[in-house]
Structures are given as C-alpha cells and as structure tokens.
Write a protein that holds these residues in place. Structure first.
Motif: not given
Length: 429
Positions: A266-280
């Motif tokens: 249905d929709l596209l969104a940025p998926a490259a060049g991404a980062y996020s938080i870790g569990p700790v």
C-alpha cells in the motif's frame, strides 16, 4: 503448523553500503541544521559532529544463549530515513500524545533510556510473563522508531515521541515464532486498547486464527500496520486487505525488497540509512528492511490518530496512502511487482497527511461570489415632503429675521443713517 523463523528487520547490506548511506545521512543532517530541522545544533557544530561521527554498528544476531548488548556508538545526527520523513514539521500539530502503539515482535526492553516513561504493560502469549525484555533487540529497535524520546547528545527521536508503547512478544529469544503466536499476539494487542498495532514480522500463509485476529482488531477500530516480505513470497498479515502493508525504499527511491503481485503493498517509506536504539544503553544500531518502514508508518498513524481522533482506522489508512508522494524512480519497478491493474504505491508524506485535508472526502462546494446589498432609504410620502419643505422655509425665515435684527443693532451702535456714504480711506471719522 511448524514454528517459523522470522525476518522483516534486517541489517544493512555490508559495511561499504552502510558507510555510504551514513555519509548521505550526514549531509542531510547538515542541511537540516541549516534549515532548523535540528534546532539544537548549528550548521558549524553539525559539520564538526558529522566529521567525527562513525556509522553505528549493525544490530547483531546474538549467538545461542546470548542477548544483544549496548551499542558503543551514540550518533549525534538524525539518520537519512528520519530526515527524509521530517516528523518535526508535524510536531507543532501532533506528537502522538494519548495514542498507544502495540509492537508485536520480540518484546521491548524497558531498560532502554530512550523509552523511559513510554512503555505500558505488555503481553507474551507464549508465557505467563510480560514482554518488557528483548533479547534480540528487534522489537526495541522498532519501538524506538515509533516513540523514542529525545536524549542529550543523540540525533535520534521517534516519529511520535509522545506516544506510548505496548510490547507484545511473539518471537522467542532464538528468533523463532511458535505456531499460533502471531494471531495470539495481535489479539493481545487489541485487548490492550492500542490504537495502532505494528506487526514486525509475518507468515508465508494465513490460517483462520490469523485472519480472525486481524478482523477483531479492525472491528475495534485499530490501525494494523505490517511489512511486506523481504523475499519473493507473500507475507501475512501484510497481504490482508484490511492491513496497511508497507515496503521500504532507499535514497534513490528504489525498493529495498522485491515486490510480488499479491503482497498487498500500500505504501513505501525510507528503509535504508536507518538506525535505532538498542535494548540497553544509549547507543544506536544500524537497521533496515521493510519492518523499519512499517515502524515509521505506524508512528505516522499515531500522529494522525492523536491529531484527528474523529477518523476511523480505514480513514487513517486511506489518508496516509493518498497523501503520499509519487515514488519516482521506484515507480516502474513497483508497478511491475504489484501488477498494472493496481496503482503504484507512493512514498510516505507525513506532513501532508497530518496538515492536509482528507483527500478521500467529497470536495467542498464551490464558493459563490456574494456582493452585499446596501440599504436604500425609502421615498418620503407627499405629506411628509410638504412638511419638510414647510419646516425648511420656517427655518430660513427665522434665520433671515435674526440676521436683520443683528444688523440693525450693529448699525445703531455705529450711528449709521440711511443715505450716509462710507468714509474715504484717508478720511478720519
């Protein structure tokens, strides 16, 4: 049904590509600093930070019996994916306050400082406990993309930083999803009162229980978001028509996953060049894949539901899809994947979706020019006209009489007589 080994959240394809995309993200961050997108950092400071910063390590796959630890890298700038979405442009209208997003994956770790105060009680259908520990780091990374709070020294913030997270674990610490767990997890998410459900994984087929769980969520007016498959297969629940199915694109607008006709994209969104938080810890991990894109769209749905609570789940899905911008370079490949009979999915345009009108609604009626009518005094009656003329005549007569009296008195004081000529200019009277 045998247990399924899950996918959907993947690491970037090699360190060279990761560094290239990270360099692009750095340049975007500098532009953002110049235009106010990163208000806490000036352009010069941003350039200095970009020169020093290293790309975060990939989210590791832990060995048997181990769990993902803290990342040693705290990235001071926004990722390309986050800069591309630019959620801060919509934050004056909505930050997602009051909206709960259920993250159905490997759990969400309550020890992550970026999610302090964001987690609500969750569920683990496979055990009697909760889901506030995440050995794999998958669910925590997705939750961070949705709702991470700002942290000092970090350029990463969630799309909806005032929304809350309901963790639901359906993937065990070995990366395996036991049979029936996905349907149970969606039901648990619905029962929690979440307004948006982000399913971070999927199955190559849908059984009766999974379809019923999706139907139950939709019946409770929940927006269900799920990634399309990261291979040539169809994934459920993304392929369900009642689910907002999301795929990823890179900086060139090219899909990051192959798309097949029955994927339901249905929709596209940025998926490259991404980062996020870790569990700790405070550090970041590089992530990618359609699950990242789905997390961004889930955050967008939280913003929209908080800002326009009158919209139901179908209207939210429709508005996000119709407000998207054309996929550009990705359009031909996407059309080839989904089939010519289906319109090419657009790329998420968060600001238009939040600030614009409901595109699917009937257009407002055209405005008709309206000139105000000035009041016109009514014509006087003949009797009133005669009275006005008589009154005017009396007033003039009175004024003439008054003027005559004043003139005569003045003449007497100056001893004027009838027939006297006025004195010459050099004559003294």
């Amino acid at each position: 049904m045998p247990a399924e080994r899950v996918s959907g959240l993947r690491q970037p394809r090699g360190p060279v590509l990761a560094r290239a995309v990270f360099s692009l993200a750095a340049s975007v961050a500098l532009t953002a600093g110049a235009t106010g997108l990163v208000p806490s950092r000036t352009t010069a400071q941003g350039a200095e930070a970009a020169g020093r910063a290293e790309p975060p390590p990939e989210l590791p796959v832990p060995a048997d019996g181990e769990c993902v630890g803290a990342s040693p890298t705290l990235v001071p700038m926004a990722s390309w994916a986050l800069s591309r979405i630019a959620p801060q442009l919509s934050w004056p209208l909505s930050k997602g306050r009051g909206i709960s997003v259920a993250v159905v994956d490997s759990g969400v770790d309550a020890r992550s400082p970026a999610l302090a105060g964001a987690l609500r009680p969750g569920a683990d259908p496979g055990s009697a406990g909760g889901a506030n520990r995440d050995c794999l780091g998958r669910g925590t990374a997705l939750a961070g993309i949705v709702a991470a709070r700002p942290m000092s020294g970090s350029g990463f913030v969630g799309v909806a930083p005032e929304s809350s997270i309901v963790p639901v674990r359906v993937v065990n610490r070995a990366g395996v999803m036991p049979p029936g767990n996905l349907a149970k997890g969606i039901r648990a998410a619905t029962a929690s009162g979440a307004r948006v459900i982000l399913v971070g994984t999927g199955l190559p087929r849908a059984d009766t229980a999974l379809r019923a769980a999706v139907a139950e969520a939709v019946a409770h007016d929940v927006v269900v978001v799920a990634p399309v498959a990261g291979d040539d297969h169809v994934w459920y629940p993304a392929a369900d028509d009642r689910v907002l199915a999301v795929g990823g694109v890179d900086a060139a607008g090219t899909p990051t996953e192959p798309v097949v006709g029955a994927s339901g994209l249905d929709l596209l969104a940025p998926a490259a060049g991404a980062y996020s938080i870790g569990p700790v810890g405070r550090g970041h991990y590089a992530v990618g894949g359609a699950a990242v894109a789905a997390a961004e769209v889930a955050g967008a749905a939280a913003l929209l539901r908080a800002y326009r609570p009158e919209l139901d789940q179908q209207q939210v899905r429709r508005l996000l899809v119709q407000a998207g911008e054309p996929a550009g370079a990705a359009e031909e490949s996407v059309v080839a994947g989904v089939g010519r009979g289906r319109p090419a999915p657009a790329i998420l345009d968060l600001h238009t979706a939040i600030s614009g009108l409901d595109i699917g609604a009937d257009p407002p009626p055209p405005l008709r020019p309206h000139l105000p009518t000035l009041p016109v005094a009514p014509s006087p009656s003949p009797a009133r006209a005669r009275a006005l003329v008589l009154t005017a005549a009396l007033v003039l007569t009175a004024l003439l009489a008054y003027a005559t009296v004043v003139t005569v008195r003045a003449g007497r004081r100056r001893r004027w007589r009838v027939g006297d000529a006025p004195a010459a200019a050099d004559e003294v009277v």
